[in-house]
Design a protein around this motif. Structure first.
Motif, mmCIF file in Angstrom:
data_model
loop_
_atom_site.group_PDB
_atom_site.id
_atom_site.type_symbol
_atom_site.label_atom_id
_atom_site.label_comp_id
_atom_site.label_asym_id
_atom_site.label_seq_id
_atom_site.Cartn_x
_atom_site.Cartn_y
_atom_site.Cartn_z
ATOM 1 N N VAL A 67 0.834 -1.197 0.000
ATOM 2 C CA VAL A 67 0.000 0.000 0.000
ATOM 3 C C VAL A 67 0.874 1.255 0.000
ATOM 4 O O VAL A 67 0.623 2.215 -0.726
ATOM 5 N N ALA A 68 1.921 1.251 0.839
ATOM 6 C CA ALA A 68 2.807 2.410 0.921
ATOM 7 C C ALA A 68 3.594 2.622 -0.371
ATOM 8 O O ALA A 68 3.864 3.760 -0.766
ATOM 9 N N ASP A 69 3.959 1.525 -1.044
ATOM 10 C CA ASP A 69 4.755 1.627 -2.265
ATOM 11 C C ASP A 69 3.914 1.959 -3.495
ATOM 12 O O ASP A 69 4.401 2.610 -4.421
ATOM 13 N N ASP A 70 2.665 1.501 -3.499
ATOM 14 C CA ASP A 70 1.806 1.724 -4.668
ATOM 15 C C ASP A 70 0.382 2.038 -4.211
ATOM 16 O O ASP A 70 -0.518 1.210 -4.307
ATOM 17 N N PRO A 71 0.151 3.259 -3.676
ATOM 18 C CA PRO A 71 -1.175 3.585 -3.137
ATOM 19 C C PRO A 71 -2.276 3.599 -4.195
ATOM 20 O O PRO A 71 -3.437 3.318 -3.888
ATOM 21 N N GLU A 72 -1.917 3.914 -5.434
ATOM 22 C CA GLU A 72 -2.929 3.944 -6.484
ATOM 23 C C GLU A 72 -3.309 2.533 -6.934
ATOM 24 O O GLU A 72 -4.475 2.247 -7.184
ATOM 25 N N GLY A 73 -2.317 1.654 -7.022
ATOM 26 C CA GLY A 73 -2.593 0.308 -7.524
ATOM 27 C C GLY A 73 -3.243 -0.612 -6.512
ATOM 28 O O GLY A 73 -3.842 -1.624 -6.891
ATOM 29 N N CYS A 74 -3.153 -0.277 -5.224
ATOM 30 C CA CYS A 74 -3.689 -1.183 -4.209
ATOM 31 C C CYS A 74 -5.197 -1.070 -4.056
ATOM 32 O O CYS A 74 -5.819 -1.898 -3.377
ATOM 33 N N MET A 75 -5.802 -0.046 -4.637
ATOM 34 C CA MET A 75 -7.259 0.139 -4.597
ATOM 35 C C MET A 75 -7.793 0.312 -3.177
ATOM 36 O O MET A 75 -8.940 -0.021 -2.894
ATOM 37 N N ILE A 76 -6.969 0.855 -2.301
ATOM 38 C CA ILE A 76 -7.403 1.116 -0.924
ATOM 39 C C ILE A 76 -7.966 2.523 -0.801
ATOM 40 O O ILE A 76 -9.018 2.735 -0.203
#
Length: 282
Positions: A100-109
């Motif tokens: 989540v921290a490395d890819d906030p956009e891709g994690c869909m959170i």
């Protein structure tokens, strides 16, 4: 929009009142006085600030024409995002937050409104990385407090720059008026009617300096200050979510801690938030 409406109201009241009293509006149209006042004030603004401050002040001033992004829908998105983040941490462990921290956009959170807020997103991701190191919650809170305070102080710099321009406008108006008086005194041999026009033009300088200061520039600085408070409130709300994630608090309680940190005028109600979370889950 409200800023523009306020400006229109100032124009209507000041110039409309002048015309209703029998004044000739053409007397107030003095391009040279405007050049002296506005040009000098802007030049002093450039001379007294760094390039970064000038850019931030201009961007902040233009931004006041748009409505604040920190409305109820924004906070609902933020609460929903941290609800999902907290659930992920409890189900999969804190280490699952690394992606989540490395890819906030891709994690869909995080919701679209939160991802588009680049500075807040960087703040959240940096603190998630700290949480992954096993930092103590009390130490994390102190660190976040220090960062929010530093951010707040740094963002005050362009606001103070704009406010100084507003404070200096009346003085530049006096400069324009004095120069007009000097021009009038060197023209004392002309007919009284022409002399009266020169005196009126000189007095317009003082009028314009005060009007531009308190009617146009100072409201922008005040609105920039309000927008900064809105941004700081969003950081404090995210702080509650991050601290509760670090402590392993349950998702409902994490969201409730965050909700209580939201300003009352944009805070979603308890049942409103519950319905929003249910509908999003569905």
């Amino acid at each position: 929009m409200l800023l523009i409406l306020g400006y229109l109201g100032i124009f209507a009241c000041v110039f409309g009142g002048f015309m209703m009293a029998g004044g000739e509006i053409g007397v107030l149209i003095q391009p040279i006085e405007v050049l002296i006042i506005v040009g000098s004030a802007f030049s002093a603004f450039i001379a007294s600030n760094s390039l970064n401050t000038i850019k931030a002040a201009l961007a902040g001033g233009i931004g006041t024409l748009r409505p604040s992004r920190y409305n109820k829908e924004y906070y609902l998105d933020l609460l929903l995002s941290f609800n999902a983040l907290s659930q992920k941490a409890r189900k999969e462990g804190l280490l699952s937050l690394e992606r989540v921290a490395d890819d906030p956009e891709g994690c869909m959170i995080f919701g679209e409104r939160i991802v588009s807020d680049r500075h807040l997103m960087e703040f959240i991701c940096d603190k998630l990385r700290l949480i992954l190191t096993g930092v103590d919650a009390a130490l994390l809170e102190d660190l976040i407090d220090a960062e929010i305070e530093a951010h707040h102080d740094n963002c005050h710099v362009p606001i103070r720059a704009v406010q100084r321009v507003g404070d200096g406008m009346p003085a530049f108006g006096i400069v324009a008026a004095v120069m007009g008086v000097v021009h009038t005194m060197e023209s004392v041999g002309i007919p009284p009617a022409e002399l009266g026009k020169l005196i009126a033009a000189a007095l317009v300088g003082t009028f314009l300096g005060i009007l531009v200061s308190y009617g146009f520039v100072s409201p922008v600085a005040a609105l920039m200050e309000e927008r900064l408070e809105d941004e700081s409130n969003a950081y404090r709300c995210a702080q509650k979510g991050l601290l509760n994630c670090a402590k392993g608090t349950s998702p409902p309680m994490t969201v409730e801690f965050m909700r209580t940190a939201i300003p009352y005028q944009v805070r979603p109600g308890f049942f409103e938030l519950e319905d929003y979370l249910k509908s999003s889950k569905g």
